[in-house]
Design an enzyme around this catalytic site. Structure first.
Site, PDB file in Angstrom:
ATOM      1  N   GLY A  38       0.834  -1.207   0.000  1.00  0.00           N
ATOM      2  CA  GLY A  38       0.000   0.000   0.000  1.00  0.00           C
ATOM      3  C   GLY A  38       0.862   1.247   0.000  1.00  0.00           C
ATOM      4  N   GLY A 127       6.382  -2.874   3.012  1.00  0.00           N
ATOM      5  CA  GLY A 127       5.927  -3.280   4.338  1.00  0.00           C
ATOM      6  C   GLY A 127       6.069  -4.776   4.509  1.00  0.00           C
ATOM      7  N   GLY A 129       4.323  -7.344   3.568  1.00  0.00           N
ATOM      8  CA  GLY A 129       4.129  -8.174   2.370  1.00  0.00           C
ATOM      9  C   GLY A 129       5.344  -8.158   1.456  1.00  0.00           C
ATOM     10  CB  ILE A 150      -0.116   4.737   6.816  1.00  0.00           C
ATOM     11  CG1 ILE A 150      -1.196   3.680   6.559  1.00  0.00           C
ATOM     12  CG2 ILE A 150       0.232   5.476   5.558  1.00  0.00           C
ATOM     13  CD1 ILE A 150      -2.578   4.291   6.326  1.00  0.00           C
ATOM     14  CG  ASP A 151      -1.174  -0.211   8.811  1.00  0.00           C
ATOM     15  OD1 ASP A 151      -2.044   0.680   8.745  1.00  0.00           O
ATOM     16  OD2 ASP A 151      -1.201  -1.236   8.114  1.00  0.00           O
ATOM     17  NE  ARG A 186     -26.756  14.259  14.953  1.00  0.00           N
ATOM     18  CZ  ARG A 186     -26.997  14.739  13.745  1.00  0.00           C
ATOM     19  NH1 ARG A 186     -25.988  15.156  12.988  1.00  0.00           N
ATOM     20  NH2 ARG A 186     -28.230  14.818  13.276  1.00  0.00           N
ATOM     21  CG  MET A 193      -6.978   2.745   6.894  1.00  0.00           C
ATOM     22  SD  MET A 193      -5.889   2.971   5.482  1.00  0.00           S
ATOM     23  CE  MET A 193      -7.035   2.645   4.134  1.00  0.00           C
ATOM     24  N   GLY A 194      -6.034   0.335  10.254  1.00  0.00           N
ATOM     25  CA  GLY A 194      -5.321  -0.478  11.248  1.00  0.00           C
ATOM     26  C   GLY A 194      -6.075  -1.764  11.486  1.00  0.00           C
ATOM     27  CD  GLN A 298      -7.174   6.621   8.246  1.00  0.00           C
ATOM     28  OE1 GLN A 298      -6.751   6.272   9.317  1.00  0.00           O
ATOM     29  NE2 GLN A 298      -8.099   5.946   7.596  1.00  0.00           N
TER      30      GLN A 298
END
Ligand code: F6P
Length: 370
Positions: A38, A127, A129, A150-151, A186, A193-194, A298
């Site tokens: 990614g 990353g 992968g 980014i994780d 509210r 993400m993550g 993100q």
């Protein structure tokens, strides 16, 4: 490049000869550069920094397009540093990327095609992968690894570029949503993400002083969460913000799977958690609730200054590693500086948020539900 040598003086016995040496063919050393998995803000900074630095060292950077696909299909570009000025400020990756092209089962084809590119080595920004794929062929390659996600969940490095930008998107979104949450009284559930690690929700949630932060490493107790929300309501809080990872889940429950992606190394795509949680909160607490999924926004922002400095420094270090032929190592960030480490350090299981991490304790000190 052809360089004509100057007239060379040769003396033999008492005779003087002038001879012109045959033109020496000056071949630049070639190093490949690919971006896999990614995209992450900062990848273009790595490209610009490496190409600028290496060109001064007289190395030619050969860009490989679309991650491993570029090796299988011979898709390459020879970079000229002047064409890349300003690239660092753009999100994405000029080279393109792919997280679907696996090496597994195609190792020989991969190495045969790689050898045709005539490279002295390969810089791989990726990353889990990408490094998992490269591990299978690493004995036949000279690689320098650049950790990217980014994780922020790669072992071996304390921070990955793109993470600060992702946290900034989460924090700015949560801050912005606080105004409409307050206007309408509210609850807002903001999904970050993550999948298995909660670094983005934790960093972005802390930076925006969210009221609750839900991460996969800390499955939450529904009753405790409900009590916390009702307590805040009773205290007179008008709008309540929850920042949650896409992979967050309650105790004894699994993560919310939105759909499956065929042919992907990671088939299950998490999603739907924020929506389900918002509905549950409204039903259980009678506090109107909405949800927002930040998704790929993100990853799509120009990198923050922090990410720019990190990629600039990493690109220079990587270039020096290429010059030193320090192959099968990775550039990492440890103890406040960019340095080198064995590439195997990156090829480990994901780095998760531990309960004793200072950021978890920081959240608890602030009264944030985590
Ligand atoms: O690993 C980075 C990441 O952005 C994850 O946080 C997210 O779950 C995943 O990639 C999304 O993948 P894709 O771009 O294939 O939808």
């Amino acid at each position: 490049m052809v360089q004509l040598n100057s007239i060379h003086l040769v003396t033999t016995c008492s005779q003087l000869y002038y001879s012109i040496l045959p033109p020496e063919v000056h071949i630049k050393k070639r190093v490949g550069l690919l971006t896999g998995g990614g995209d992450a803000p900062g990848l273009n900074g790595i490209i610009e920094s490496c190409v600028r630095t290496l060109s001064q060292m007289d190395w030619q950077v050969v860009g490989i397009r679309d991650g491993f696909d570029g090796i299988f299909n011979g898709l390459t570009t020879e970079f000229n540093p002047n064409d890349l000025i300003g690239l660092h400020a753009r999100a994405g990756t000029l080279l393109g990327t792919s997280n679907r092209s696996a090496i597994k089962g195609r190792e020989k084809e991969f190495l045969d095609n790689y050898n045709k590119l005539n490279l002295h080595g390969l810089i791989a920004a990726g990353g889990d992968g990408t490094f998992d794929g490269l591990r299978k062929v690493s004995s036949g390659l000279k690689i320098i690894g650049v950790p990217k996600t980014i994780d922020n969940d790669l072992e071996g490095t304390e921070i990955t570029f793109g993470y600060d930008t992702a946290c900034t998107v989460v924090a700015e979104s949560a801050d912005a949503l606080r105004s409409t949450a307050n206007a309408h009284a509210r609850v807002f559930v903001v999904e970050a993400m993550g999948r298995s690690s909660g670094w983005i929700a934790l960093g972005g949630g802390l930076a925006s002083y969210a009221d609750c932060i839900l991460i996969p490493e800390r499955p939450f107790d529904r009753e405790s969460l409900k009590r916390h929300i009702l307590m805040k309501k009773k205290q007179g809080l008008r709008g309540l913000i929850i920042v949650a990872s896409e992979g967050a889940h309650a105790k004894n429950e699994g993560a919310s799977v939105a759909f499956e992606v065929k042919d992907s190394p990671q088939k299950e795509r998490f999603g739907g958690f924020a929506e389900k949680l918002a509905r549950w909160i409204e039903a259980e607490t009678n506090w109107e609730a909405r949800h927002v999924v930040l998704g790929h926004l993100q990853r799509s922002r120009p990198p923050t200054t922090t990410d720019r400095f990190l990629t600039m420094s990493m690109g220079v270090e990587v270039s020096q590693m290429v010059r030193d032929e320090a192959w099968n190592q990775a550039v990492v960030y440890r103890n406040g500086r960019v340095s080198r480490a064995p590439i195997d350090d990156l090829m480990q299981p994901a780095r998760l948020v531990k309960s004793e991490h200072r950021w978890v304790q920081l959240a608890q000190s602030l009264g944030i539900f985590i």
